[in-house]
Scaffold this active site. Structure first.
Site, PDB file in Angstrom:
ATOM      1  N   THR A   1      35.385  40.120  57.099  1.00  0.00           N
ATOM      2  CA  THR A   1      34.594  41.244  57.614  1.00  0.00           C
ATOM      3  C   THR A   1      33.280  41.140  56.857  1.00  0.00           C
ATOM      4  OG1 THR A   1      36.368  42.804  58.191  1.00  0.00           O
ATOM      5  CG2 THR A   1      34.404  43.787  57.290  1.00  0.00           C
TER       6      THR A   1
ATOM      7  N   GLY B   1      40.941  48.123  63.744  1.00  0.00           N
ATOM      8  CA  GLY B   1      41.216  48.235  62.311  1.00  0.00           C
ATOM      9  C   GLY B   1      40.429  49.348  61.652  1.00  0.00           C
TER      10      GLY B   1
ATOM     11  N   GLY C   1      39.644  44.091  54.195  1.00  0.00           N
ATOM     12  CA  GLY C   1      41.034  43.860  53.815  1.00  0.00           C
ATOM     13  C   GLY C   1      41.964  44.275  54.936  1.00  0.00           C
TER      14      GLY C   1
HETATM   15  N1  ASP Z   1      39.455  45.146  57.566  1.00  0.00           N
HETATM   16  C1  ASP Z   1      39.431  44.267  58.702  1.00  0.00           C
HETATM   17  C2  ASP Z   1      40.427  44.757  59.709  1.00  0.00           C
HETATM   18  O1  ASP Z   1      41.526  45.119  59.337  1.00  0.00           O
HETATM   19  C3  ASP Z   1      39.723  42.830  58.369  1.00  0.00           C
HETATM   20  C4  ASP Z   1      39.233  42.314  57.049  1.00  0.00           C
HETATM   21  O2  ASP Z   1      38.364  42.888  56.422  1.00  0.00           O
HETATM   22  O3  ASP Z   1      39.737  41.267  56.602  1.00  0.00           O
HETATM   23  O4  ASP Z   1      40.132  44.721  60.884  1.00  0.00           O
END
Ligand code: ASP
Length: 351
Positions: A210, A240, A262
């Site tokens: 992200t 998300g 995350g």
């Molecule tokens: N937070 C993002 C999501 O869950 C993905 C990430 O940041 O790795 O869509």
């Protein structure tokens, strides 16, 4: 004594799993070196910016030299763009958009051009933006043809009476705002397509980065933004934390700005970005205490992997993550640095 016993028990448990797991457990305890190198309290900075390009399993073994260099170059370009605005008395919001646009246009990051694929082999993008002076926010979820979703998120805040628009409606709105619309094939990056096919074969849903930026300008205004392609192999129009205000993004001029990365489901359930601000507000914690408490204690205990970048009202920066790595960087009028790996010494360059 109790904590020593608990710690010993944890180590024994970790060792009994396997050596890889115990290595991860050790790495998870790393605090970001950026925290130590952030502007110390009392040292006044006139502006401050923190960025991230995703938390995850970045290790020196898993990242090629080429990617390492390309990522550092992109992080520095994003910092340059933000700094160029803030050093000339520009506003925090413009710096956030400029930095995120650069990361969205770079295929190395899971946002915009480099977005991961869904189970149906499509790209569905999420983004959000918050202005800490107005306590106003905008976001888009599940969009497929907006070149820079972060711009659409800010437009939702500025030009609509709503906070969160999704799918076709969000796309129509972006078009009405003259934002750049692309054919969905623009987002196709072969390595990302290969990755979802592998994930489908293994029946796994993976998270993959992200991007985000938090800025505090010379007038003390804070803005934050986050943009993502979400998780590889997500389905059923899963959305998300990134477009959820209070989970993926938050900004309040009285406390701090936060952008998360995350495992989104955990960040939503724990209202991570707002929780950090609330701990500062209600408990009087410092930015470093609040952000570490949420990421390295609460989330870690719950099994929620990820990290945040935060800037507080005085320009202090904190970037805790409980994953082995996180693409991250910061700049103030005094210094700048970028880092990838958990135990990496920050390449700090004085201005
Ligand atoms: N937070 C993002 C999501 O869950 C993905 C990430 O940041 O790795 O869509």
């Amino acid at each position: 004594m109790k904590s020593i016993l608990m710690g010993t028990l944890f180590v024994i448990l970790a060792l009994s799993c396997n050596s890889e797991a115990s290595m991860d457990a050790k790495k998870y305890n790393n605090k970001s070196s950026l925290e130590k190198e952030s502007a110390p309290t009392g040292e006044s900075v006139s502006y401050a910016v923190a960025i991230h390009g995703g938390a995850g399993y970045q290790t020196k073994e898993s990242i090629s030299n080429e990617t390492d260099l390309a990522v550092r170059k992109a992080l520095n370009a994003a910092l340059d763009a933000a700094e160029n605005i803030l050093s000339k008395n520009g506003v925090a919001g413009d710096a956030v958009i400029a930095a995120i646009e650069i990361l969205e246009n770079d295929p190395n990051f899971n946002a915009g051009k480099g977005a991961v694929f869904t189970n149906e082999e499509r790209n569905e993008l999420d983004a959000s933006y918050m202005d800490g002076a107005k306590m106003d926010a905008g976001a888009v979820g599940g969009v497929t043809n907006i070149k820079n979703p972060i711009k659409a998120a800010r437009a939702v805040m500025e030009e609509s009476p709503h906070v969160l628009l999704t799918g076709k409606g969000a796309e129509e709105f972006a078009k009405s705002q003259m934002l750049e619309i692309v054919d969905p094939s623009y987002f196709k990056v072969q390595s990302r397509l290969d990755a979802v096919r592998k994930a489908k074969a293994r029946k796994e849903v993976k998270k993959h980065g992200t991007v985000g930026c938090v800025a505090r300008d010379k007038n003390g205004n804070i803005a934050a933004g986050t943009s993502t392609g979400g998780m590889t192999n997500k389905r059923w129009n899963r959305i998300g934390d990134s477009p959820i205000i209070g989970a993926g993004t938050y900004a309040n001029n009285n406390t701090c700005g936060v952008s998360s990365t995350g495992h989104g489901e955990f960040f939503i359930r724990y209202a991570v970005a707002h929780d950090i601000s609330a701990l500062m507000d209600y408990k009087g914690m410092s930015l470093e205490e609040a952000s570490n408490h949420v990421i390295n204690e609460k989330l870690k205990k719950a099994g929620g992997e990820g990290g945040v970048i935060c800037v507080d009202k005085d320009g202090n920066i904190s970037t805790p993550h409980n994953t082995p790595g996180m693409y991250r960087g910061y700049v103030t009028d005094k210094s700048r640095g970028v880092a990838i790996y958990g135990d990496e010494e920050l390449q700090k360059v004085e201005h």
